[in-house]
Design an enzyme around this catalytic site. Structure first.
Site, short mmCIF file in Angstrom:
data_model
loop_
_atom_site.label_atom_id
_atom_site.label_comp_id
_atom_site.label_asym_id
_atom_site.label_seq_id
_atom_site.Cartn_x
_atom_site.Cartn_y
_atom_site.Cartn_z
NE ARG A 108 32.43 -50.78 133.87
CZ ARG A 108 32.07 -49.54 134.16
NH1 ARG A 108 30.84 -49.28 134.60
NH2 ARG A 108 32.91 -48.55 133.99
CD GLU A 141 25.60 -74.03 111.55
OE1 GLU A 141 26.23 -74.92 112.15
OE2 GLU A 141 26.16 -73.05 110.99
CE LYS A 166 26.14 -73.34 120.07
NZ LYS A 166 26.23 -72.24 119.16
NE ARG A 184 30.65 -72.51 122.05
CZ ARG A 184 29.99 -71.54 122.68
NH1 ARG A 184 30.21 -71.28 123.94
NH2 ARG A 184 29.11 -70.80 122.03
CG ASN A 187 34.22 -74.32 114.71
OD1 ASN A 187 33.32 -73.54 114.41
ND2 ASN A 187 35.05 -74.08 115.70
CG HIS A 243 31.52 -74.07 110.78
ND1 HIS A 243 30.67 -75.15 110.82
CD2 HIS A 243 30.74 -72.99 111.04
CE1 HIS A 243 29.45 -74.74 111.13
NE2 HIS A 243 29.46 -73.43 111.26
CG HIS A 246 34.15 -70.01 108.56
ND1 HIS A 246 34.60 -70.42 109.80
CD2 HIS A 246 32.90 -69.54 108.76
CE1 HIS A 246 33.64 -70.22 110.70
NE2 HIS A 246 32.60 -69.70 110.09
CG HIS A 272 27.16 -69.78 108.10
ND1 HIS A 272 28.54 -69.76 108.13
CD2 HIS A 272 26.77 -70.54 109.15
CE1 HIS A 272 28.96 -70.47 109.16
NE2 HIS A 272 27.91 -70.96 109.81
#
Ligand SMILES: NC(=O)c1ccc[n+]([C@@H]2O[C@H](COP(=O)([O-])OP(=O)(O)OC[C@H]3O[C@@H](n4cnc5c(N)ncnc54)[C@H](O)[C@@H]3O)[C@@H](O)[C@H]2O)c1
Ligand SMILES: [Zn+2]
Length: 357
Positions: A121, A185, A227, A241, A245, A248, A252, A265
């Site tokens: 956990r 990025e 970031k 947030r 993207n 993206h 993607h 990517h």
């Protein structure tokens, strides 16, 4: 050694950017590992390059250290690989006070982070990212995940590390194409949040791509700050947030439509940023000058700015499957001026096709 603190509701932790390399690792680790046992996870490329340096530091600090080596590449973010790592963790005798160190690129960080989040956990996690993409993006923000055969990054958690240690010197050994993918990025961070950083990148791109350590270190610092500030305001990606993207939604879709093999990517995101900017221009949000500057920076960073043969139908079909889409509408993050983007949630596939022309 520079540092940035990530301030979250339930946890704060530092990101260190080392100027003297591994020598500074003991100081960074001090107080971040509770127990005595540490399992380092790295891939086969990183093992001969950096494992011994990290191991020496850990041993000199009195930690019992073992290593789990994974094959490089996205295929390692699998259930099978995760199971083998749980087995290794049990065999090594990791307990709740133990820590995992993710030493490598984003694949290692996502997989090892997922193991740290779920084994017993949750145990200690330290990120030592070595690819540019991992240093400016994947090691920050606590998203950890493995892939399902039907969808990428779909089995995961938000699990923050106890510390991130970035040694810019590791970027010297990074292959050219991997360096460019991280640059996409980093450039994205400038365009979503900081007009001055865009101008700075225009000035410093040559020094960056020739991997001048001081310039890299400055760029890493600013990029990580951006970031971090977004993650601090929206840890669980419920709103702001999403601006990360930019590039993206189309990126993607390009990756998926080309079978995740033709482009990296970052290359797909670079083209995604250009095409999404075109949509923004055709909606009257920005001018041609914005696209010209973006394209120029991306080209200097060895990134593609357009598809060889744009075939939009399969790409737009893929956009409808994107995780960010709510109710069949395509969610796009579009620039509204230099250093500013906004989330648009109401575009449909036909409008997008028209706006891309
Ligand atoms: N968690 C997040 O928020 C987040 C964000 C973005 C991307 N990601 C994930 O990150 C992954 C991609 O990360 P990546 O691009 O770092 O891929 P990667 O981990 O596969 O690394 C790319 C290649 O570079 C090699 N490499 C890494 N550092 C090196 C160095 N210093 N010298 C020589 N070789 C080195 C690796 O061995 C690998 O072959 C994807 O799985 C993606 O889903 C996660
Ligand atoms: Zn990305």
């Amino acid at each position: 050694m520079k540092s940035i603190t990530v301030n979250l509701k339930n946890k704060s932790y530092p990101i260190y950017i080392a100027s003297e390399g591994w020598e500074e690792l003991p100081q960074a680790i001090e107080g971040k590992i509770r127990g005595k046992k540490v399992l380092v996870v790295c891939d086969e490329n990183i093992l001969p390059l950096y494992y011994n340096s990290v191991k020496s530091v850990l041993i000199s600090m009195g930690y019992q250290t073992d290593v789990a080596v994974i094959p490089p590449g996205e295929a390692s973010k699998s259930f099978d690989r995760a199971q083998r790592l749980y087995t290794k963790a049990l065999e090594t005798g990791l307990d709740r006070s133990s820590s995992i160190i993710a030493l490598g690129g984003g694949v290692t960080g996502d997989l090892a982070g997922f193991i740290a989040a779920t084994y017993m956990r949750g145990i200690g996690l330290i990120q030592i990212p070595t690819s540019l993409l991992a240093q400016v993006d994947s090691s920050i923000g606590g998203k950890v995940a493995i892939n399902h055969p039907l969808a990428k990054n779909i089995i995961g958690a938000f699990y923050q590390p106890n510390m991130v240690f970035i040694d810019p010197h590791t970027l010297i050994s990074l292959p050219l194409r991997e360096f460019a993918t991280g640059m996409a990025e980093l450039i994205k961070h400038a365009f979503i949040a900081d007009q001055d950083f865009i101008s700075w990148l225009e000035d410093k791109m040559e020094a960056l791509i020739s991997r001048d350590i001081q310039t890299l270190s400055d760029a890493l610092y600013r990029s990580c700050q951006i970031k971090v500030s977004v993650v601090e305001q929206d840890e669980k990606e419920t709103g702001l947030r999403m601006i990360l993207n930019f590039g993206h939604t189309i990126g993607h879709a390009i990756e998926a439509a080309t079978g995740y093999s033709k482009y990296t990517h970052g290359e797909a995101v670079a083209m995604g940023m250009v095409y999404e900017s075109k949509i923004a221009m055709n909606m009257g949000l920005i001018s041609q000058d914005y696209i010209d500057r973006l394209v120029c920076i991306l080209k200097k960073a060895n990134l593609p700015t357009q598809l060889d043969t744009p075939e939009w139908d399969p790409i737009i079909d893929r956009m409808a499957y994107d995780k960010k889409n709510m109710d069949q509408r395509i969610v796009l993050v579009l620039p509204t001026r230099y250093g500013k983007v906004e989330v648009f949630k109401d575009l449909n596939p036909d409008q997008i096709k028209r706006l891309l022309k």
